[in-house]
Design a protein around this motif. Structure first.
Motif, PDB file in Angstrom:
ATOM      1  N   ARG A  69      64.904  85.753 106.606  1.00 44.38           N
ATOM      2  CA  ARG A  69      65.484  84.946 107.693  1.00 44.38           C
ATOM      3  C   ARG A  69      65.893  83.559 107.228  1.00 44.38           C
ATOM      4  N   ARG A  70      65.075  82.942 106.378  1.00 41.11           N
ATOM      5  CA  ARG A  70      65.445  81.609 105.907  1.00 41.11           C
ATOM      6  C   ARG A  70      66.712  81.667 105.068  1.00 41.11           C
ATOM      7  N   ARG A  71      66.809  82.693 104.212  1.00 37.87           N
ATOM      8  CA  ARG A  71      67.991  82.835 103.363  1.00 37.87           C
ATOM      9  C   ARG A  71      69.244  82.993 104.216  1.00 37.87           C
ATOM     10  N   VAL A  72      69.175  83.839 105.223  1.00 37.24           N
ATOM     11  CA  VAL A  72      70.340  84.058 106.085  1.00 37.24           C
ATOM     12  C   VAL A  72      70.655  82.800 106.886  1.00 37.24           C
ATOM     13  N   HIS A  73      69.628  82.102 107.346  1.00 39.82           N
ATOM     14  CA  HIS A  73      69.839  80.869 108.113  1.00 39.82           C
ATOM     15  C   HIS A  73      70.563  79.823 107.279  1.00 39.82           C
ATOM     16  N   VAL A  74      70.098  79.612 106.057  1.00 35.20           N
ATOM     17  CA  VAL A  74      70.722  78.618 105.182  1.00 35.20           C
ATOM     18  C   VAL A  74      72.152  79.021 104.853  1.00 35.20           C
ATOM     19  N   THR A  75      72.364  80.309 104.589  1.00 30.59           N
ATOM     20  CA  THR A  75      73.727  80.792 104.337  1.00 30.59           C
ATOM     21  C   THR A  75      74.621  80.522 105.545  1.00 30.59           C
ATOM     22  N   GLY A  76      74.068  80.730 106.744  1.00 31.11           N
ATOM     23  CA  GLY A  76      74.826  80.461 107.959  1.00 31.11           C
ATOM     24  C   GLY A  76      75.218  79.003 108.088  1.00 31.11           C
ATOM     25  N   VAL A  77      74.302  78.099 107.746  1.00 28.51           N
ATOM     26  CA  VAL A  77      74.609  76.667 107.815  1.00 28.51           C
ATOM     27  C   VAL A  77      75.723  76.309 106.836  1.00 28.51           C
ATOM     28  N   VAL A  78      75.664  76.871 105.628  1.00 24.01           N
ATOM     29  CA  VAL A  78      76.697  76.590 104.617  1.00 24.01           C
ATOM     30  C   VAL A  78      78.054  77.106 105.095  1.00 24.01           C
ATOM     31  N   VAL A  79      78.083  78.318 105.642  1.00 18.95           N
ATOM     32  CA  VAL A  79      79.336  78.873 106.170  1.00 18.95           C
ATOM     33  C   VAL A  79      79.851  78.009 107.324  1.00 18.95           C
ATOM     34  N   PHE A  80      78.945  77.592 108.193  1.00 19.34           N
ATOM     35  CA  PHE A  80      79.307  76.755 109.340  1.00 19.34           C
ATOM     36  C   PHE A  80      79.910  75.432 108.869  1.00 19.34           C
ATOM     37  N   ALA A  81      79.299  74.819 107.861  1.00 17.06           N
ATOM     38  CA  ALA A  81      79.798  73.540 107.354  1.00 17.06           C
ATOM     39  C   ALA A  81      81.167  73.702 106.705  1.00 17.06           C
ATOM     40  N   THR A  82      81.325  74.777 105.916  1.00 13.85           N
ATOM     41  CA  THR A  82      82.617  75.028 105.281  1.00 13.85           C
ATOM     42  C   THR A  82      83.706  75.235 106.333  1.00 13.85           C
ATOM     43  N   ALA A  83      83.378  76.010 107.352  1.00 15.63           N
ATOM     44  CA  ALA A  83      84.341  76.250 108.422  1.00 15.63           C
ATOM     45  C   ALA A  83      84.660  74.965 109.181  1.00 15.63           C
ATOM     46  N   SER A  84      83.666  74.112 109.376  1.00 14.23           N
ATOM     47  CA  SER A  84      83.898  72.833 110.064  1.00 14.23           C
ATOM     48  C   SER A  84      84.887  71.975 109.285  1.00 14.23           C
ATOM     49  N   ALA A  98      91.380  80.478 113.033  1.00 15.07           N
ATOM     50  CA  ALA A  98      90.688  81.246 111.995  1.00 15.07           C
ATOM     51  C   ALA A  98      89.416  80.535 111.545  1.00 15.07           C
ATOM     52  N   ALA A  99      89.503  79.224 111.380  1.00 12.09           N
ATOM     53  CA  ALA A  99      88.324  78.456 110.971  1.00 12.09           C
ATOM     54  C   ALA A  99      87.250  78.464 112.054  1.00 12.09           C
ATOM     55  N   ARG A 100      87.671  78.457 113.306  1.00  3.97           N
ATOM     56  CA  ARG A 100      86.689  78.527 114.402  1.00  3.97           C
ATOM     57  C   ARG A 100      85.976  79.878 114.394  1.00  3.97           C
ATOM     58  N   GLY A 101      86.699  80.948 114.066  1.00  4.84           N
ATOM     59  CA  GLY A 101      86.050  82.245 113.945  1.00  4.84           C
ATOM     60  C   GLY A 101      85.017  82.251 112.830  1.00  4.84           C
ATOM     61  N   LEU A 102      85.357  81.615 111.699  1.00  6.55           N
ATOM     62  CA  LEU A 102      84.392  81.509 110.595  1.00  6.55           C
ATOM     63  C   LEU A 102      83.189  80.673 111.007  1.00  6.55           C
ATOM     64  N   GLN A 103      83.437  79.635 111.788  1.00  7.16           N
ATOM     65  CA  GLN A 103      82.325  78.860 112.342  1.00  7.16           C
ATOM     66  C   GLN A 103      81.388  79.738 113.159  1.00  7.16           C
ATOM     67  N   GLY A 104      81.962  80.621 113.955  1.00  5.20           N
ATOM     68  CA  GLY A 104      81.165  81.517 114.774  1.00  5.20           C
ATOM     69  C   GLY A 104      80.301  82.444 113.944  1.00  5.20           C
ATOM     70  N   LEU A 105      80.825  82.895 112.791  1.00  5.33           N
ATOM     71  CA  LEU A 105      80.036  83.727 111.893  1.00  5.33           C
ATOM     72  C   LEU A 105      78.816  82.966 111.391  1.00  5.33           C
ATOM     73  N   GLY A 106      79.020  81.728 110.949  1.00  4.53           N
ATOM     74  CA  GLY A 106      77.889  80.911 110.507  1.00  4.53           C
ATOM     75  C   GLY A 106      76.909  80.647 111.628  1.00  4.53           C
ATOM     76  N   ALA A 107      77.440  80.375 112.825  1.00  2.00           N
ATOM     77  CA  ALA A 107      76.566  80.113 113.972  1.00  2.00           C
ATOM     78  C   ALA A 107      75.737  81.331 114.334  1.00  2.00           C
ATOM     79  N   ALA A 108      76.311  82.530 114.209  1.00  2.00           N
ATOM     80  CA  ALA A 108      75.567  83.752 114.503  1.00  2.00           C
ATOM     81  C   ALA A 108      74.374  83.896 113.563  1.00  2.00           C
ATOM     82  N   ALA A 109      74.581  83.600 112.273  1.00  2.00           N
ATOM     83  CA  ALA A 109      73.487  83.680 111.309  1.00  2.00           C
ATOM     84  C   ALA A 109      72.400  82.653 111.621  1.00  2.00           C
TER      85      ALA A 109
END
Length: 502
Positions: A69-84, A98-109
């Motif tokens: 869970r921690r690994r996926v959470h951190v990956t989600g934050v990195v994806v969220f930041a990149t998308a931001s 498209a970037a907002r959709g990528l943000q949503g992927l990070g937020a889901a994680a």
């Protein structure tokens, strides 16, 4: 509490991802002017995020139980930041969506792993305190989103509503890696990829069809094909969940009237309470000429009334059945939306205030009890699945609400304006609007559209409220304990719900 470190780390990410659900609302008119975006483009700016979050939440949660869970959470934050970052530098509406959709992927994680991480760190009374703080932070994020968005849009510009996520993301990753231990769910389970893909296809096709209907009509070939694809994807999802060894959503739970009632309430809640905010913001700024800050402050009526009711309700409504608090809250939200169906060309922002207050009161009644009510309807070994389903249905409701109510608004405007709202808002900003049509015609058409959309939101909430009252009953004991309806306190043996776990 023994330590606030893990709670602070998790709440930082939660605050950021939930803030981005509403922070963009007041920036939409400025985005339209800067990116030459149409009304449908603005719909997708909001929908792209909510849709990705809803479609992937359950599947990502199940994967996190296996991968860590921690690994996926951190990956989600990195994806969220990149998308931001990509959102902030977007040069056109397509890139931004498209970037907002990528943000949503990070937020889901991030969201899928939040409660399981807290559950793995805290026990007993500490867990109750941690969940209470997390709930308060979640509510605060939605409440301050429009105000923060207004301040940033009025100040450095709308792009900074995304850039501000970058330093917060760095702090979140550092804290999580430093103070949050790794945890796993059952590693014997398999990720339900078939269910994840088919559910995402269903939600995406359904939302696309609703948005397209606003541009081209309900009978247009592309619209019909989108809805047909949604039906096929839903059928495939049902087959995948019934045949899968480890389904992300056990469809047999819907045979329980109480579970179905709670899911209907969750779906309608976010749609009816928040699905119109984007269009209200466009009206306030583009038609009434309010600044982003002033436009954002209008929504404080909803936020403050929701906060006061939620805070007081924890004590005053203790022991009241969930069907009363949730069903009654939805009925109040419906009443509030009906209060906002009398706008005309001469209306000002004050015309929204009574309705926003009622919606806020209803929100304060519904939001705190949804998760607890869902857990109370299922056995303990399905608590994680039920908790994830509530979050999924809420975000899916928001995505569909934005799409459907936007279509209702544009359809009504098309009856009034000769070239349609998509043409009117292409190029964005009040100047473009007034250049295409007279001031009075625009105000009349947009007010009529908002009235129709608010009426649709009111019907949504009323129907869902009636269903909740009729279907959600007091639970029977399962597994030796009962979760009281309307409460989110979890026993130590149960733990906090994971989005994908059984």
């Amino acid at each position: 509490m023994r330590t606030w470190g893990p709670l602070t780390a998790v709440c930082l990410g939660t605050f950021m991802l939930l803030l981005d659900v509403t922070i963009a609302v007041v920036a939409l008119p400025d985005m339209a002017g800067s990116l030459h975006a149409s009304l449908s483009d603005l719909q997708w700016v909001m929908d792209g995020y909510a849709l990705a979050l809803a479609a992937l939440l359950l599947g990502v949660g199940a994967a996190a139980d296996i991968l860590g869970r921690r690994r996926v959470h951190v990956t989600g934050v990195v994806v969220f930041a990149t998308a931001s970052l990509l959102c902030g530098v977007a040069g056109g509406p397509g890139t931004l969506v498209a970037a907002r959709g990528l943000q949503g992927l990070g937020a889901a994680a991030m969201l899928a792993t939040t409660l399981p991480l807290l559950s793995s760190v805290y026990r007993g009374r500490q867990r109750s305190v941690a969940l209470g703080v997390w709930g308060a932070v979640s509510g605060a994020a939605a409440a301050v989103g429009p105000v923060v968005g207004g301040l940033l849009t009025d100040g450095p510009g709308w792009r900074w509503i995304f850039f501000v996520n970058l330093p917060v993301s760095v702090a979140s990753v550092w804290l999580v890696l430093k103070v949050v231990p790794e945890s796993h769910g059952s590693r014997e389970r398999r990720v339900d990829w078939a269910g994840t893909v088919t559910f995402a296809a269903f939600a995406g096709a359904l939302t696309y069809g609703a948005v397209r209907a606003g541009q081209h009509g309900w009978g247009e070939t592309g619209t019909v094909l989108a809805f047909a694809a949604a039906v096929v994807a839903l059928a495939c999802f049902v087959v995948a969940e019934r045949r899968g060894a480890d389904p992300m959503l056990d469809l047999r739970l819907f045979a329980k009237p109480a579970f179905s009632g709670v899911m209907a309430g969750a779906l309608a809640f976010n749609a009816a309470a928040f699905g119109l905010m984007a269009y209200d913001s466009i009206w306030l700024q583009s038609l009434l000429g309010m600044s982003p800050v002033r436009g954002g402050l209008v929504f404080l009526w909803l936020s403050l009334s929701s906060f006061v009711v939620a805070a007081a309700g924890g004590r005053l409504l203790h022991g009241v059945p969930a069907r009363i608090t949730i069903g009654g809250g939805l009925l109040l939200i419906g009443s509030g939306q009906f209060c906002m169906t009398s706008l005309d060309a001469g209306s000002t922002a004050s015309a929204l205030v009574p309705g926003l207050v009622l919606v806020g009161v209803g929100t304060g009644l519904v939001a705190p009890g949804l998760a607890g009510a869902a857990l109370a309807t299922v056995p303990q070994d399905r608590h994680g699945m039920a908790g994830g389903a509530v979050n999924t249905f809420r975000q899916l409701g928001l995505a569909l609400g934005i799409a459907v109510y936007g279509t209702a608004l544009t359809s009504r405007m098309q009856d009034t304006l000769p070239h349609g709202p998509a043409h009117a808002l292409a190029g964005g900003g009040a100047g473009a609007l007034r250049g295409a049509f007279s001031e009075h015609a625009l105000r009349t058409a947009f007010a009529a559209g908002l009235n129709t959309a608010a009426g649709a939101a009111g019907v949504t909430a009323m129907v869902a409220g009636a269903l909740v009252v009729a279907l959600v009953r007091a639970p029977r004991a399962t597994g030796g304990s009962v979760t009281k309806p309307g409460r989110e306190t979890l026993t130590e043996t149960t733990g906090a719900p994971s989005a994908g776990g059984r």
